[in-house]
Motif scaffolding. Structure first.
Motif, mmCIF file in Angstrom:
data_model
loop_
_atom_site.group_PDB
_atom_site.id
_atom_site.type_symbol
_atom_site.label_atom_id
_atom_site.label_comp_id
_atom_site.label_asym_id
_atom_site.label_seq_id
_atom_site.Cartn_x
_atom_site.Cartn_y
_atom_site.Cartn_z
ATOM 1 N N ASP A 125 35.235 29.564 42.935
ATOM 2 C CA ASP A 125 36.288 30.333 43.586
ATOM 3 C C ASP A 125 37.686 29.951 43.095
ATOM 4 O OD1 ASP A 125 34.525 31.835 45.065
ATOM 5 O OD2 ASP A 125 34.554 30.486 46.794
ATOM 6 N N ALA A 128 39.460 33.947 38.844
ATOM 7 C CA ALA A 128 39.478 35.325 39.356
ATOM 8 C C ALA A 128 39.732 36.304 38.231
ATOM 9 C CB ALA A 128 40.554 35.475 40.427
ATOM 10 N N TYR A 130 41.367 40.290 37.863
ATOM 11 C CA TYR A 130 42.039 41.423 38.519
ATOM 12 C C TYR A 130 42.017 42.574 37.525
ATOM 13 C CZ TYR A 130 45.443 44.132 41.202
ATOM 14 O OH TYR A 130 46.066 45.117 41.932
ATOM 15 N N LYS A 148 30.489 37.867 39.537
ATOM 16 C CA LYS A 148 29.685 37.735 40.753
ATOM 17 C C LYS A 148 28.297 37.153 40.501
ATOM 18 C CE LYS A 148 32.143 41.173 43.485
ATOM 19 N NZ LYS A 148 32.367 42.603 43.580
ATOM 20 N N SER A 153 31.256 33.895 41.920
ATOM 21 C CA SER A 153 32.342 34.092 42.888
ATOM 22 C C SER A 153 32.555 35.581 43.128
ATOM 23 C CB SER A 153 33.643 33.462 42.355
ATOM 24 O OG SER A 153 34.741 33.807 43.170
ATOM 25 N N ASN A 155 35.498 36.725 43.444
ATOM 26 C CA ASN A 155 36.914 36.913 43.109
ATOM 27 C C ASN A 155 37.130 37.849 41.924
ATOM 28 O OD1 ASN A 155 37.810 35.305 45.162
ATOM 29 N ND2 ASN A 155 38.181 33.501 43.905
ATOM 30 N N ASP A 157 38.778 41.643 41.875
ATOM 31 C CA ASP A 157 39.303 42.797 42.599
ATOM 32 C C ASP A 157 40.034 43.685 41.605
ATOM 33 O OD1 ASP A 157 39.068 43.872 45.226
ATOM 34 O OD2 ASP A 157 41.222 43.663 45.493
ATOM 35 N N ALA A 373 36.280 43.314 45.566
ATOM 36 C CA ALA A 373 35.881 41.941 45.883
ATOM 37 C C ALA A 373 34.854 41.870 47.006
ATOM 38 C CB ALA A 373 37.114 41.118 46.263
ATOM 39 N N GLY A 405 35.042 38.163 47.891
ATOM 40 C CA GLY A 405 36.110 37.442 47.235
ATOM 41 C C GLY A 405 37.456 37.821 47.820
ATOM 42 N N LEU A 406 38.496 37.368 47.175
ATOM 43 C CA LEU A 406 39.856 37.627 47.644
ATOM 44 C C LEU A 406 40.294 39.029 47.239
ATOM 45 C CD1 LEU A 406 41.404 34.183 46.670
ATOM 46 C CD2 LEU A 406 40.964 35.002 49.002
ATOM 47 N N LEU A 411 44.561 37.666 46.895
ATOM 48 C CA LEU A 411 44.279 37.016 45.624
ATOM 49 C C LEU A 411 45.556 36.432 45.014
ATOM 50 C CD1 LEU A 411 42.585 36.328 43.131
ATOM 51 C CD2 LEU A 411 42.856 38.689 42.375
ATOM 52 N N ILE A 420 44.052 29.343 42.656
ATOM 53 C CA ILE A 420 43.420 29.976 41.498
ATOM 54 C C ILE A 420 43.956 29.296 40.246
ATOM 55 C CG2 ILE A 420 43.087 32.126 40.222
ATOM 56 C CD1 ILE A 420 41.702 32.108 42.937
#
Length: 923
Positions: A125, A128, A130, A148, A153, A155, A157, A373, A405-406, A411, A420
């Motif tokens: 975690d 991440a 994005y 995932k 994780s 995280n 998104d 997420a 996740g976030l 995030l 992060i």
């Protein structure tokens, strides 16, 4: 190196790992010249088919695909101008590490090493992704799988969190799945179309054109627009409900109560296919029109008219978009709308149902692969242990994310807090698009390791990257996207990749291999990713999940290349007549296969307070897209609106001592922007509208998301970008200026500036203090070799400076002690005539059009560069309908995006009457 300015300037190289690149000339090669490729538009979620034909001169001819069922050949202004956005002068062409050019192996090794080390030291975690609704489904799929299933994780998104997460949450609460029940055809065949929180005319213009055509064919069709602003969409409306911001739940709860009290419910459907109706009705409260009027700000008569229209019209469709989703009560708004359709059984049948229109070209594809997420691949639920086990088994992965996740805003809060350690941003610009954007910039500055994959270095986010990875752009990549009606279409390459550009799926796959997961990421192209995606959709499905395209799991590469647009579901055991709509006969995807009417309660909108008395609403404009990395290259798309603005009501302007064209400051506790005031009765008193598109690349202080509060919906995590309490004040400068320049200015020494392309060069708005000498500024930007002509009146602060080189006009500056009144379109037209006569040169200093150089006025039609003064002249000569204006000037006859504005001009001049008795008809 890059190609010369103005052509595609593409470089040829051969890359290992994903097929052959064709050698040839700059941009196109002998094999592709005049070869038309069917692809899909990269803008909004309508998903229009596009025909792209590379030309021998390096340009690309663009046309609508008449065979594509989303648009049937129509394109909007942005789509029609795609050929003007393919230049490479600002492209990121090679990987970079710490600002220095690097080869792919070093860049990918660095990314894999940093992510692996962060996971080893701090856990899964601590990293991440994005990502973006701009990437293809295949890109999304491998990124989600890596995060995932193999890093372990949740995280990952996406910027789609900013546009439709509340729709996802509302669908899942009501239907048990993220399923859009209907199709675009429903918007054409209904008898009552309710458009709420959707400026369809500007944000989804081709759908708007389809509705225009349907209403012309069926004059009995009624359209209701629900929006605090009087937008371009209102030109087609029979009734406009200008409710107070964030009061949609009160409006639709009142509608549910009205339907119950007037016996307009489908009791059989409620009993057979739903539960929760009594609780939802109790939460709505009684239909007390006067109370609802106070809550929404709508007149009781208009409320009664709207409610009666819905009650009497079986074939009703409710279309909603960002005005509903981008709210701290967005999920409740979605469920309040869905409740009215479930209670009447108006869902899943032709011309009926709730319909969410998405903002991005592949937001739906991202939803399919678990790009949010809080979701898993193939529309499975991360909170469901059976789904987690199924996905892990299919992927044969060492782990699976066991919790959400976030989400986007959280995030970047975690990034800022140091939680992060490694972040990979793909195809999005969060320093401009997320709320509290300055806080996002601070977060990236503090993050130990940031990777940015993008097509351009000219973004405000790229400056924070430790590693920059050059990504393939539209026209260079292959894969699929899914539009708002669940239709999967192909994006196909018709250009060579320049420099060392690589597709996103390949970048992620190569990093996964270097992290030790080579066997699970052994893809040889986007078709192999798509096959796995299709197979997972049917794995363990057995009709338990809506999303199923398992019929496509064995497509060959050749079949993938030829794939025609299709709607899901496409199950492996599908019948020839498998449904294209959902839920007419129930069959929801909850445990008991019944829909849930979710009880939602009306809440008071947030209070502004005395310090921040206005409500800020943000959104899109007609001819620009996101942060303008693509549309900002097109002069004709910038001609319509060329600088950031704040739209406010005359009542508010008078209180603040504001006039049209003044510069204003909009401020919240999070940030400040400087904008041009646009005073109009289209705005609601107490509210301000500001477009989202401008960045630090093109304006001094126009990043409106720096002002937007980072408050989110508690269920969906979507930010409330339509409601931020702000303060507004007039700004006063010592001088104001407008300039036209042949060359793009590198740096402008002014407190306020905004730059936009125009035919032949650039247009610049400016304002500054006495310490910033405008005469010196003009000389610097006109060039030392230019021959200058000057006019000055020191008493009034008037200054005009023009410069000529051997090849023509280098530019001109118009300076005054108040906002400059020179016609922008006339001034810009001077750059298209390289050799002005001596007399014409005097006209430049006179700063006004003449009979032989007429002023078009503000551009209304981008396709044919028709201005409002052209339209007013045509009206004076007898053209008093949109069709007549089109016949005389061609305006509105190409993409059609400007027709609603032409209608508004006609209405403002009283040329077409709207009868109140017609407006009040209830269908």
């Amino acid at each position: 190196m890059t190609g010369k300015s103005g052509d595609l300037g593409r470089l040829n190289n051969k890359a290992s790992g994903f097929g052959e690149e064709v050698s040839g000339g700059a941009g196109v090669n002998a094999r592709t010249i005049n070869k038309t490729v069917r692809t899909t538009c990269p803008y909004c979620g309508v998903g229009c088919g596009v025909l792209a034909t590379p030309q021998a001169d390096g340009t690309v001819a663009i046309a609508g695909d008449e065979t594509h069922p989303a648009n049937f050949g129509r394109l909007c202004s942005k789509g029609a101008a795609l050929g003007e956005t393919l230049s490479v002068e600002d492209r990121l062409l090679h990987p970079e590490i710490d600002g220095e050019r690097a080869d792919w192996d070093k860049a990918l090794d660095r990314v894999a090493q940093e992510f692996s080390e962060a996971v080893r030291q701090h856990g899964p975690d601590s990293v991440a992704f994005y990502v973006s609704g701009q990437i293809l489904t295949e890109d999304y799929y491998v990124a989600n799988k890596l995060m995932k299933g193999f890093i372990g994780s949740g995280n990952i998104d996406t910027n789609s969190r900013l546009c439709m997460a509340s729709s996802v949450a509302g669908h899942r609460r009501a239907f048990g799945s993220d399923t859009v029940p209907g199709t675009y055809e429903d918007l054409e065949t209904c008898d009552l179309l309710v458009l709420t929180g959707s400026n369809l005319a500007w944000c989804h213009p081709v759908l708007f054109q389809r509705i225009e055509a349907a209403k012309a064919q069926n004059p009995q069709m009624r359209i209701v627009v629900i929006d605090p602003r009087e937008t371009a969409t209102c030109a087609l409306a029979d009734l406009h409900l200008a409710l107070k911001p964030d009061t949609d739940v009160a409006l639709f709860n009142g509608l549910l109560a009205f339907l119950a009290e007037t016996d307009a419910l489908d009791r059989a459907y409620i009993a057979a296919h739903t539960h929760g109706f009594d609780d939802a009705l109790a939460a709505s409260g009684p239909c007390e029109i006067n109370r609802i009027s106070r809550e929404t700000g709508l007149a009781p008569r208009d409320l009664a008219t709207f409610y009666t229209m819905v009650a009497r019209t079986e074939k009703t469709v409710t279309v909603y978009s960002q005005g509903v989703n981008q709210s701290v009560t967005g999920t409740d708004k979605v469920n309040a709308i869905i409740n009215t359709h479930l209670a009447t059984g108006r869902i899943g049948r032709p011309g009926m149902g709730p319909f969410s229109v998405t903002g991005q070209p592949n937001a739906m594809g991202g939803r399919e692969v678990g790009g949010l997420a809080n979701t898993l691949a193939a529309h499975m639920s991360i909170e469901n242990p059976d789904h987690r086990a199924l996905v892990r088994e299919f992927w044969q992965s060492p782990s699976i994310a066991e919790k959400s996740g976030l989400k986007a805003v959280d995030l970047f809060r975690a990034v800022r807090a140091g939680k992060i350690k490694a972040l990979w941003i793909m195809a999005t610009n969060p320093v401009d698009s997320l709320p509290d954007a300055d806080g996002v910039a601070d977060a990236l500055k503090k993050c130990p390791f940031v990777v940015v994959s993008d097509v351009t270095r000219a973004t405000d986010t790229a400056a924070y990257a430790d590693v920059l990875l050059p990504a393939a752009a539209w026209g260079e990549k292959n894969g699929t996207v899914t539009n708002s009606e669940r239709r999967i279409s192909r994006q196909r390459a018709f250009l060579e990749r320049p420099g060392e550009v690589r597709p996103d799926w390949w970048q992620v796959t190569e990093v996964a291999r270097r992290m030790g997961f080579a066997q699970a990421f052994d893809y040889d192209g986007p078709a192999s990713v798509f096959r796995e995606h299709a197979a997972l959709s049917g794995y363990g499905n057995n009709g338990l999940r809506a999303f199923d395209i398992s019929a496509l799991k064995h497509v060959s590469c050749a079949e993938f290349d030829r794939l025609n647009p299709l709607q899901w579901p496409q199950s492996q055991d599908r019948t020839q007549h498998e449904q294209t709509r959902f839920f007419a006969g129930g069959g929801f995807f909850t445990q008991d296969r019944k829909a849930v009417l979710v009880p939602v309660r009306t809440t008071e909108p947030r209070k502004q307070g005395r310090q921040y008395p206005f409500v800020l609403n943000t959104g899109r404009i007609r001819d620009q897209w996101h942060t303008m990395t693509r549309t900002g290259k097109s002069p004709r798309l910038s001609a319509h609106i060329a600088e950031p603005y704040a739209e406010l009501h005359p009542v508010d302007a008078k209180k603040l001592g504001l006039s049209a064209a003044d510069l204003v400051e909009v401020k919240s506790p999070f940030g400040t922007v400087m904008l041009r005031a646009q005073v109009t009765e289209r705005a609601q008193p107490g509210s301000i509208f500001v477009p989202m598109h401008w960045t630090d690349q093109v304006t001094s202080q126009g990043r409106v998301d720096a002002v937007v509060a980072p408050e989110t919906d508690p269920v969906s995590g979507q930010p409330g970008s339509k409601f931020t309490p702000v303060a507004l004040r007039r700004l006063v400068f010592d001088w104001y200026g407008f300039a036209i320049l042949r060359k793009k200015p590198e740096k402008l020494e002014a407190d306020y500036w905004s730059v936009a392309p125009t035919s032949g060069g650039w247009r610049v708005e400016m304002a500054g203090s006495a310490a910033q000498d405008p005469a010196l500024l003009a000389r610097r930007h006109l060039g030392g070799d230019a021959k200058l002509a000057r006019f000055e009146d020191r008493c009034t602060g008037l200054l005009r400076v023009a410069g000529w080189s051997d090849t023509g006009l280098a530019g001109a500056f118009f300076i005054a002690g108040e906002p400059v009144a020179v016609s922008r379109q006339w001034a810009c037209s001077l750059l298209t005539d390289p050799f002005l006569s001596a007399a014409d040169r005097l006209k430049v200093l006179a700063a006004g059009p003449s009979a032989d150089m007429p002023d078009k006025g503000a551009i209304i039609c981008s396709c044919f560069q028709v201005g409002n003064k052209d339209i007013e002249t045509a009206m004076a000569e007898g053209a008093v309908t949109v069709q007549a204006i089109g016949s005389r000037l061609k305006a509105g006859t190409n993409c059609g995006s400007c027709r609603s504005e032409i209608q508004s001009i006609l209405d403002a001049h009283g040329k077409e009457d709207v009868h109140e008795t017609d407006i009040a008809q209830a269908g």
